[in-house]
Structure formats: structure tokens, C-alpha cells
Design a protein around this motif. Sequence first.
Motif, PDB file in Angstrom:
ATOM      1  N   ASN A 217      36.495 -15.555 -22.178  1.00  0.00           N
ATOM      2  CA  ASN A 217      35.753 -16.230 -21.113  1.00  0.00           C
ATOM      3  C   ASN A 217      35.189 -15.270 -20.072  1.00  0.00           C
ATOM      4  N   GLN A 218      34.523 -14.216 -20.529  1.00  0.00           N
ATOM      5  CA  GLN A 218      33.909 -13.261 -19.625  1.00  0.00           C
ATOM      6  C   GLN A 218      32.683 -13.884 -18.954  1.00  0.00           C
ATOM      7  N   SER A 219      32.402 -13.462 -17.705  1.00  0.00           N
ATOM      8  CA  SER A 219      31.241 -13.974 -16.979  1.00  0.00           C
ATOM      9  C   SER A 219      29.945 -13.443 -17.587  1.00  0.00           C
ATOM     10  N   PHE A 220      28.871 -14.242 -17.479  1.00  0.00           N
ATOM     11  CA  PHE A 220      27.551 -13.805 -17.916  1.00  0.00           C
ATOM     12  C   PHE A 220      26.975 -12.835 -16.894  1.00  0.00           C
ATOM     13  N   ASP A 221      25.917 -12.125 -17.285  1.00  0.00           N
ATOM     14  CA  ASP A 221      25.215 -11.268 -16.326  1.00  0.00           C
ATOM     15  C   ASP A 221      24.295 -12.133 -15.466  1.00  0.00           C
ATOM     16  N   SER A 222      23.786 -11.547 -14.397  1.00  0.00           N
ATOM     17  CA  SER A 222      23.007 -12.281 -13.406  1.00  0.00           C
ATOM     18  C   SER A 222      21.738 -12.896 -13.994  1.00  0.00           C
ATOM     19  N   GLN A 223      21.025 -12.142 -14.830  1.00  0.00           N
ATOM     20  CA  GLN A 223      19.757 -12.633 -15.384  1.00  0.00           C
ATOM     21  C   GLN A 223      19.967 -13.852 -16.274  1.00  0.00           C
ATOM     22  N   ARG A 224      20.950 -13.790 -17.152  1.00  0.00           N
ATOM     23  CA  ARG A 224      21.196 -14.922 -18.041  1.00  0.00           C
ATOM     24  C   ARG A 224      21.556 -16.167 -17.253  1.00  0.00           C
ATOM     25  N   LEU A 225      22.317 -15.989 -16.180  1.00  0.00           N
ATOM     26  CA  LEU A 225      22.725 -17.141 -15.386  1.00  0.00           C
ATOM     27  C   LEU A 225      21.545 -17.763 -14.645  1.00  0.00           C
ATOM     28  N   GLN A 226      20.675 -16.933 -14.094  1.00  0.00           N
ATOM     29  CA  GLN A 226      19.525 -17.473 -13.367  1.00  0.00           C
ATOM     30  C   GLN A 226      18.581 -18.223 -14.296  1.00  0.00           C
ATOM     31  N   VAL A 227      18.364 -17.687 -15.489  1.00  0.00           N
ATOM     32  CA  VAL A 227      17.497 -18.363 -16.450  1.00  0.00           C
ATOM     33  C   VAL A 227      18.148 -19.662 -16.926  1.00  0.00           C
ATOM     34  N   LYS A 250      26.369 -27.788 -26.109  1.00  0.00           N
ATOM     35  CA  LYS A 250      26.041 -27.106 -27.358  1.00  0.00           C
ATOM     36  C   LYS A 250      24.713 -26.365 -27.232  1.00  0.00           C
ATOM     37  N   LEU A 251      23.736 -27.023 -26.595  1.00  0.00           N
ATOM     38  CA  LEU A 251      22.444 -26.388 -26.395  1.00  0.00           C
ATOM     39  C   LEU A 251      22.556 -25.151 -25.512  1.00  0.00           C
ATOM     40  N   ARG A 252      23.319 -25.262 -24.436  1.00  0.00           N
ATOM     41  CA  ARG A 252      23.500 -24.112 -23.540  1.00  0.00           C
ATOM     42  C   ARG A 252      24.116 -22.935 -24.291  1.00  0.00           C
ATOM     43  N   GLU A 253      25.079 -23.239 -25.143  1.00  0.00           N
ATOM     44  CA  GLU A 253      25.739 -22.190 -25.915  1.00  0.00           C
ATOM     45  C   GLU A 253      24.748 -21.477 -26.826  1.00  0.00           C
ATOM     46  N   ILE A 254      23.859 -22.258 -27.470  1.00  0.00           N
ATOM     47  CA  ILE A 254      22.860 -21.677 -28.367  1.00  0.00           C
ATOM     48  C   ILE A 254      21.835 -20.860 -27.580  1.00  0.00           C
ATOM     49  N   ILE A 255      21.307 -21.464 -26.516  1.00  0.00           N
ATOM     50  CA  ILE A 255      20.250 -20.813 -25.742  1.00  0.00           C
ATOM     51  C   ILE A 255      20.745 -19.533 -25.078  1.00  0.00           C
ATOM     52  N   SER A 256      21.936 -19.568 -24.502  1.00  0.00           N
ATOM     53  CA  SER A 256      22.441 -18.418 -23.738  1.00  0.00           C
ATOM     54  C   SER A 256      22.590 -17.165 -24.592  1.00  0.00           C
ATOM     55  N   THR A 257      22.839 -17.345 -25.896  1.00  0.00           N
ATOM     56  CA  THR A 257      22.989 -16.173 -26.770  1.00  0.00           C
ATOM     57  C   THR A 257      21.660 -15.486 -27.037  1.00  0.00           C
ATOM     58  N   HIS A 258      20.554 -16.167 -26.717  1.00  0.00           N
ATOM     59  CA  HIS A 258      19.229 -15.596 -26.965  1.00  0.00           C
ATOM     60  C   HIS A 258      18.532 -15.125 -25.691  1.00  0.00           C
ATOM     61  N   ILE A 259      19.100 -15.368 -24.530  1.00  0.00           N
ATOM     62  CA  ILE A 259      18.501 -14.903 -23.280  1.00  0.00           C
ATOM     63  C   ILE A 259      18.727 -13.396 -23.158  1.00  0.00           C
ATOM     64  N   PRO A 260      17.693 -12.612 -22.896  1.00  0.00           N
ATOM     65  CA  PRO A 260      17.870 -11.162 -22.738  1.00  0.00           C
ATOM     66  C   PRO A 260      18.851 -10.836 -21.616  1.00  0.00           C
ATOM     67  N   CYS A 261      19.685  -9.851 -21.848  1.00  0.00           N
ATOM     68  CA  CYS A 261      20.672  -9.447 -20.839  1.00  0.00           C
ATOM     69  C   CYS A 261      19.987  -8.751 -19.669  1.00  0.00           C
ATOM     70  N   THR A 329      12.991 -15.749 -24.600  1.00  0.00           N
ATOM     71  CA  THR A 329      14.131 -16.494 -25.154  1.00  0.00           C
ATOM     72  C   THR A 329      13.688 -17.447 -26.259  1.00  0.00           C
ATOM     73  N   VAL A 330      12.582 -18.181 -25.995  1.00  0.00           N
ATOM     74  CA  VAL A 330      12.061 -19.114 -26.990  1.00  0.00           C
ATOM     75  C   VAL A 330      11.640 -18.376 -28.256  1.00  0.00           C
ATOM     76  N   ILE A 331      11.014 -17.219 -28.095  1.00  0.00           N
ATOM     77  CA  ILE A 331      10.597 -16.421 -29.250  1.00  0.00           C
ATOM     78  C   ILE A 331      11.806 -15.990 -30.064  1.00  0.00           C
ATOM     79  N   ARG A 332      12.863 -15.572 -29.380  1.00  0.00           N
ATOM     80  CA  ARG A 332      14.084 -15.151 -30.077  1.00  0.00           C
ATOM     81  C   ARG A 332      14.701 -16.310 -30.862  1.00  0.00           C
ATOM     82  N   ILE A 333      14.742 -17.489 -30.237  1.00  0.00           N
ATOM     83  CA  ILE A 333      15.293 -18.671 -30.925  1.00  0.00           C
ATOM     84  C   ILE A 333      14.441 -19.010 -32.141  1.00  0.00           C
TER      85      ILE A 333
END
Length: 377
Positions: A217-227, A250-261, A329-333
Motif C-alpha cells: 500500500n505505497q503512496s502514489f506520486d504527486s502527478q498520478r494523484l492529481q490526474v 476497478k476503473l481507478r486501479e486500471i487507469i492509475s497503472t497507465h498514468i505517467p509517473c 494515459t488514454v494512449i497507453r490504455i
Amino acid sequence: MSRQIFIHIGGEKTGTTTLQRFLTRNTSELKKAGFFYPCEAHNICFESIAHFPIAASLVGQRVEFVSEKRQRTLPLVLGALTRLVESTDAPVILSCEHFSSRLTQADQLTMLRAALRTDDIKIIYYIREPSDLSLAAWSTGVRCGRTKAFNASDVTPENRYFNHLEPLKLWGSIFGDSNIIVREYNRSRLIGGDIRKDFCELLEIELPRAQFENDENQSFDSQRLQVLSYVNCGLSQFHESENGWRRAQKLREIISTHIPCGESLNGSMSEQERTDIKLRFSEINREISERYFDGRLSHDWFPDRNAEDPGIGSHSQSLDDITSILRETVIRIADTCSDYEMRLREVRPKRRRKLHKLLKRLRRRFFQSDSRATAQP
């Protein structure tokens, strides 16, 4: 023989997931050491890795931290807890961070106290310095649907989530101040710099064959959280639709893995904001230090009056930045989905049909629009 019970009440964002997973995966080793961490699959007092249903049964309303299946059995939990404690002579360990954050009334703790039916109860509470806690809490909030940006001005003693003195006094009033064990969540203060080792040392548990895995349960970085906070504006909140919120998770879990760090989470708070928070809590933290640490709470909890004026503001992404990152992010997904479709074509026709049906069900489940999710960023 009086039964002994150790209740680990958190607090929030103090490595609780790491500790609970450790206790769950080493339950057989704990039994050999003479301790009982009740975590059987059929146990209605337990779910996933901790005793979330016990806290949920005392809250008095539907909560997001237990499943729909466990929601239905909540009225039976306290009775089951009584039988569970009476079924063993070994010291019982219960753990749930929501004990400290969600149980805010004396009558709730009185009900818990009555269900345990023993006088030998110790309350273990790890506390985290408020400015550090606030960033970690914001991270968890966004991952659970929060849309509001981080604001250091919200971190005040009036908010009991950050004011550790309030839960300490509340639990002390029901279980006795002498039975409250408070530990500072600071790697330099934990045994071996690890909450699992610290907890075992505290209870005098020897686990020579214990399995230690990576922190959870590590915290996300600032950019991923803001997006992600912008994305949350278009997804269901728990108070709007429980089922919609669970799909949104479930959607948040999928999307967050594709947001650039991006940059570290600490970049969301300036040094001046951190100092201001410590100033607001200085009297409360001084009382905690004197009452529970014999005046030895680390200096990290107090403002450094000799430090130079930091004068650096916290960093926040502009709307143009957010739009650009969302586009990537959308392109990565899309690329991930395309790769998945290509792999589908390579498998045998019969297997491909089965996978297509599964993919269809998943799309219906995770991407079905919710009529209540109408908020716009």
C-alpha cells in the motif's frame, strides 16, 4: 486464566496493510509461538487481511471498507467475536486501522469492550506526524474517489483524523490509560526500521521462520494523484451509488497503472506548509509526548524555530498539464488493449471465443455507465 487480547487500532497510514498481511500469512507461525490471529476464511469477524467487519459492525451505517457479502453478516459479528475469544486460551490479536479512525463514540467502544469479556486488554496505536500523515491520507483518498486537491490548510487539530490525542483519550476512557500502548511511526524509531519487527518485539513474539515480504500500500506520486483526482470527477462516489463506486474502484486501479509517473508526493507540500502544520499541532503533540512518551517524542513532530524561511510553494499541475497527461494515459490504455486483442488472435479459435466472452463480461462490468456519475472536472 484471564484471556489476553491485543487490539491494534492503527492508526491510519502507519504500515497497517503491511503488518496485517504479515500476520495473516504467518498465522501458523504465530500459533506455534502461542498467539492467535483469527483469520479463517469462514470467520465473519475477518475479511481480506484484517478484522474490518468488527469495526464496521460498530459504525452503524454502510461502509466502503467491507464487501457486500460481509455487510449482510454485520449484525452477527459481535456475538461471533465473543465466541471466538472464549474458544481459545492463547493471547488474541485483533487488527483494524478503522478502530481508531471510524469509532468516535464512547458507546461504540463500550459495546466492543462488552463483547470481549476479559479484563486483560491492551490497545496498540501507532501514530504518524500530522504533516506526513496528511499527504499519505490524501493519496489514499484519491485512490478511493476523492476529487478535491490537497490543501495543507485542511490539516488542523479540529480534524480528529490528524489529532491523535482525541482517539487516545477516547480509548483510554473505556479501556484504561494504563492499557494504551503508543508507538511512533517513524522508521528511525521502529525496531529494525520495520513495523512488523517492532510489533513482534512489543508483544514478545518470536517468529524465527516468519516470512517478510515487500511493504504494501505505497503512496502514489504527486502527478498520478492529481490526474486521478480529475478522473474521479466522472466516476461514482460511495454516497451516490455503492455498486457504482465498487465498479469505479476497478476503473481507478486500471487507469492509475497507465498514468505517467511524476515527482515525489512530497512535492505537493512546501516546507512552509509543513512548518505551519507542525505549529498548529505543537501543543497537542507536546501533550502526547509528555503523557505517552515521557517527553521523548522525536523532534520531527515539532517546528524547527531556527530554520531559515523556506519560502518555496508546493507544486501543482496546470490544467494544460493535466490534459496532456490524460491524453498520454488514454494512449497507453489503448495500446494495452490493442496488444491484448493481438494476443487473442494468436490463440486457438475455441479458446479465443471463450476469451472474447470473458472480455465482453468484463467490459460490461467495469465500463457500464452509472447514471449518477454526472460530475464534471
